[in-house]
Design a protein around this motif. Structure first.
Motif, PDB file in Angstrom:
ATOM      1  N   ALA A   1      -6.596  -0.932  -5.912  1.00 29.37           N
ATOM      2  CA  ALA A   1      -7.115   0.328  -6.785  1.00 29.37           C
ATOM      3  C   ALA A   1      -8.277   0.063  -8.053  1.00 29.37           C
TER       4      ALA A   1
ATOM      5  N   ALA B   1      -0.525   8.200  -0.568  1.00 27.08           N
ATOM      6  CA  ALA B   1      -1.055   9.125  -1.643  1.00 27.08           C
ATOM      7  C   ALA B   1      -0.216  10.142  -2.223  1.00 27.08           C
ATOM      8  N   PRO B   2      -0.062  10.480  -3.366  1.00 26.85           N
ATOM      9  CA  PRO B   2      -0.916   9.942  -4.291  1.00 26.85           C
ATOM     10  C   PRO B   2      -0.426   8.772  -5.054  1.00 26.85           C
ATOM     11  N   TYR B   3       0.566   8.092  -4.588  1.00 29.58           N
ATOM     12  CA  TYR B   3       1.084   6.899  -5.170  1.00 29.58           C
ATOM     13  C   TYR B   3       0.035   5.776  -4.974  1.00 29.58           C
ATOM     14  N   ASP B   4      -0.790   5.848  -3.888  1.00 30.36           N
ATOM     15  CA  ASP B   4      -1.680   4.764  -3.955  1.00 30.36           C
ATOM     16  C   ASP B   4      -2.568   4.199  -4.993  1.00 30.36           C
ATOM     17  N   PHE B   5      -2.466   5.187  -6.194  1.00 33.28           N
ATOM     18  CA  PHE B   5      -2.858   5.063  -7.556  1.00 33.28           C
ATOM     19  C   PHE B   5      -2.243   3.605  -8.030  1.00 33.28           C
TER      20      PHE B   5
ATOM     21  N   ASN C   1      -8.748   2.529 -12.513  1.00 37.02           N
ATOM     22  CA  ASN C   1      -9.022   2.924 -11.101  1.00 37.02           C
ATOM     23  C   ASN C   1     -10.293   3.801 -11.011  1.00 37.02           C
TER      24      ASN C   1
ATOM     25  N   LYS D   1       0.784  -1.239   0.077  1.00 35.77           N
ATOM     26  CA  LYS D   1       0.004   0.003  -0.008  1.00 35.77           C
ATOM     27  C   LYS D   1       0.788   1.143  -0.139  1.00 35.77           C
TER      28      LYS D   1
END
Length: 149
Positions: free
Chosen positions: A26, A17-21, A135, A14
């Motif tokens: 996702a 953010a913003p790399y949770d893209f 996503n 996990k």
């Protein structure tokens, strides 16, 4: 790659953010592809440091005379300068696989300037920008190609 390794990456990695893209969860279509060996690209490696799973790398020499790559580092290893050496090791692996005769391509989300800088430092140049649904929305992406030396 092993099914177990892919499952750990898909379920447990996990990013902040913003790399949770880039979290596999996702986008459920991407998730299913990542954990289903029948949908894996031609070459899909897990990267380990000792016993620790630290990354993954894919290479797909498709029917269009180019090799599409993708890669990822474990979330706690990102953002502190490891990306370039990780990418260079992946490119060296492509050379041993005999794939560097093909154009080496990758795509990256346009917002991910951190990764784009790494790719440029490794010799990739921007080929085009495009939009793609993923996503649950539509996002801008940049396609890059490794310059031949």
């Amino acid at each position: 790659m092993t099914v177990e390794g892919a499952q750990v990456i898909a379920d447990d990695w996990k990013y902040p953010a913003p790399y949770d893209f880039y979290d596999a969860t996702a986008d459920m279509e991407d998730y299913k592809e990542f954990v289903s060996p029948a949908q894996w690209p031609d070459r899909f490696w897990q990267v380990r440091h000792g016993e620790d799973l630290v990354g993954f790398f894919t290479a797909d020499p498709g029917d269009d005379d180019r090799c599409e790559i993708s890669l990822g580092l474990r979330p706690d290893l990102t953002g502190d300068g490891r990306g370039l050496s990780f990418l260079q090791a992946a490119l060296a692996l492509l050379e041993t696989e005999g794939l560097t005769q093909l154009p080496i391509m990758l795509s990256v989300a346009a917002f991910n300037q951190r990764a784009i800088k790494v790719y440029e430092a490794a010799g990739f140049t921007i080929v085009r920008t495009y939009t793609q649904p993923t996503n649950g929305s539509t996002y801008d992406f940049i396609e890059m190609e490794l310059r031949k030396h």
